[in-house]
Design a protein around this motif. Structure first.
Motif, PDB file in Angstrom:
ATOM      1  N   THR A 109      55.487  42.537  35.654  1.00 16.76           N
ATOM      2  CA  THR A 109      55.198  42.397  37.083  1.00 16.76           C
ATOM      3  C   THR A 109      54.121  41.351  37.325  1.00 16.76           C
ATOM      4  N   GLY A 110      53.060  41.388  36.507  1.00 17.52           N
ATOM      5  CA  GLY A 110      52.004  40.388  36.642  1.00 17.52           C
ATOM      6  C   GLY A 110      52.498  38.983  36.379  1.00 17.52           C
ATOM      7  N   ALA A 111      53.346  38.832  35.346  1.00 12.79           N
ATOM      8  CA  ALA A 111      53.903  37.512  35.040  1.00 12.79           C
ATOM      9  C   ALA A 111      54.812  37.031  36.172  1.00 12.79           C
ATOM     10  N   ALA A 112      55.615  37.948  36.736  1.00 10.68           N
ATOM     11  CA  ALA A 112      56.490  37.563  37.839  1.00 10.68           C
ATOM     12  C   ALA A 112      55.675  37.124  39.053  1.00 10.68           C
ATOM     13  N   LEU A 113      54.582  37.823  39.334  1.00 12.81           N
ATOM     14  CA  LEU A 113      53.719  37.411  40.447  1.00 12.81           C
ATOM     15  C   LEU A 113      53.120  36.033  40.187  1.00 12.81           C
ATOM     16  N   GLY A 114      52.703  35.796  38.944  1.00 17.68           N
ATOM     17  CA  GLY A 114      52.155  34.483  38.603  1.00 17.68           C
ATOM     18  C   GLY A 114      53.167  33.376  38.773  1.00 17.68           C
ATOM     19  N   ILE A 115      54.421  33.651  38.423  1.00 17.32           N
ATOM     20  CA  ILE A 115      55.467  32.644  38.581  1.00 17.32           C
ATOM     21  C   ILE A 115      55.750  32.397  40.057  1.00 17.32           C
ATOM     22  N   VAL A 116      55.839  33.481  40.837  1.00 15.80           N
ATOM     23  CA  VAL A 116      56.119  33.339  42.275  1.00 15.80           C
ATOM     24  C   VAL A 116      54.983  32.598  42.971  1.00 15.80           C
ATOM     25  N   TRP A 117      53.749  32.891  42.586  1.00 21.43           N
ATOM     26  CA  TRP A 117      52.592  32.250  43.206  1.00 21.43           C
ATOM     27  C   TRP A 117      52.303  30.877  42.611  1.00 21.43           C
ATOM     28  N   ALA A 118      53.113  30.397  41.669  1.00 16.64           N
ATOM     29  CA  ALA A 118      52.940  29.093  41.006  1.00 16.64           C
ATOM     30  C   ALA A 118      51.526  28.947  40.446  1.00 16.64           C
ATOM     31  N   ALA A 119      51.117  29.957  39.661  1.00 15.30           N
ATOM     32  CA  ALA A 119      49.762  30.000  39.132  1.00 15.30           C
ATOM     33  C   ALA A 119      49.573  29.121  37.894  1.00 15.30           C
ATOM     34  N   GLY A 120      50.620  28.532  37.367  1.00 18.44           N
ATOM     35  CA  GLY A 120      50.501  27.718  36.156  1.00 18.44           C
ATOM     36  C   GLY A 120      50.545  28.602  34.923  1.00 18.44           C
ATOM     37  N   PRO A 121      50.628  27.998  33.746  1.00 16.99           N
ATOM     38  CA  PRO A 121      50.752  28.787  32.514  1.00 16.99           C
ATOM     39  C   PRO A 121      49.571  29.728  32.270  1.00 16.99           C
ATOM     40  N   ALA A 122      48.360  29.249  32.480  1.00 15.65           N
ATOM     41  CA  ALA A 122      47.190  30.106  32.255  1.00 15.65           C
ATOM     42  C   ALA A 122      47.138  31.225  33.294  1.00 15.65           C
ATOM     43  N   GLY A 123      47.494  30.930  34.517  1.00 14.09           N
ATOM     44  CA  GLY A 123      47.500  31.948  35.559  1.00 14.09           C
ATOM     45  C   GLY A 123      48.553  33.009  35.314  1.00 14.09           C
ATOM     46  N   VAL A 124      49.725  32.598  34.854  1.00 20.07           N
ATOM     47  CA  VAL A 124      50.783  33.560  34.543  1.00 20.07           C
ATOM     48  C   VAL A 124      50.342  34.472  33.402  1.00 20.07           C
ATOM     49  N   ALA A 125      49.748  33.890  32.364  1.00 17.71           N
ATOM     50  CA  ALA A 125      49.273  34.698  31.235  1.00 17.71           C
ATOM     51  C   ALA A 125      48.163  35.644  31.678  1.00 17.71           C
ATOM     52  N   GLY A 126      47.254  35.162  32.496  1.00 17.78           N
ATOM     53  CA  GLY A 126      46.158  36.007  32.986  1.00 17.78           C
ATOM     54  C   GLY A 126      46.666  37.139  33.856  1.00 17.78           C
ATOM     55  N   LEU A 127      47.581  36.836  34.777  1.00 21.24           N
ATOM     56  CA  LEU A 127      48.130  37.882  35.634  1.00 21.24           C
ATOM     57  C   LEU A 127      48.979  38.871  34.825  1.00 21.24           C
ATOM     58  N   SER A 128      49.638  38.400  33.798  1.00 25.26           N
ATOM     59  CA  SER A 128      50.391  39.300  32.933  1.00 25.26           C
ATOM     60  C   SER A 128      49.450  40.263  32.220  1.00 25.26           C
ATOM     61  N   PHE A 129      48.321  39.750  31.727  1.00 24.16           N
ATOM     62  CA  PHE A 129      47.327  40.586  31.060  1.00 24.16           C
ATOM     63  C   PHE A 129      46.739  41.605  32.030  1.00 24.16           C
ATOM     64  N   VAL A 130      46.399  41.166  33.234  1.00 24.91           N
ATOM     65  CA  VAL A 130      45.825  42.069  34.235  1.00 24.91           C
ATOM     66  C   VAL A 130      46.851  43.131  34.637  1.00 24.91           C
TER      67      VAL A 130
END
Length: 134
Positions: free
Chosen positions: A107-128
């Motif tokens: 879910t965190g990774a999907a939110l990062g992808i939808v929000w176009a957070a970039g690779p580090a943002g996707v990884a961070g949101l996935s961890f959170v």
């Protein structure tokens, strides 16, 4: 005593599989070519270089060894994470899938992808997301 023997056998198996992985691929290499390139990179004098030494060096150190090292590191991290889960929850059958960590991370990774957070943002949101699920 028994655990150390099993550990040594596992380490020997890892070395054998890593050597086979270094030899197999789109451009197959012989074990002698791999050993020659590794000894030459370590500063030892393995003898006169073969005519294709530059190509072997590029294939081995540019593609195969980084992937083999990455696979070993990821496998080690996953095994340590699994052992930590089992120790924290005192349950030998626990896994991230049972606790909802996989769903939270996804879910965190999907939110990062939808929000176009970039690779580090996707990884961070996935961890959170995984932390929030636990």
């Amino acid at each position: 005593m028994r655990a150390s023997v099993v550990g040594c056998l596992c380490f020997a198996g890892l070395i054998v599989v890593a050597m086979v992985s270094a030899c197999v691929g789109r451009f197959p290499l012989h074990a002698g070519q791999v050993l020659h390139a590794m000894l030459a990179a370590a500063g030892m004098n393995p003898g006169p270089p073969p005519p294709d030494a530059d190509m072997v060096h590029t294939i081995l150190f540019g593609a195969r060894l980084p992937r083999i090292g990455g696979a070993i590191c990821v496998g080690a991290a996953l095994s340590v994470a699994g052992a930590a889960y089992q120790a924290v929850f005192r349950n030998p059958l626990v896994s991230p899938g049972l606790l909802g960590v996989l769903a939270g991370s996804g879910t965190g990774a999907a939110l990062g992808i939808v929000w176009a957070a970039g690779p580090a943002g996707v990884a961070g949101l996935s961890f959170v997301g995984g932390l929030a699920a636990v």
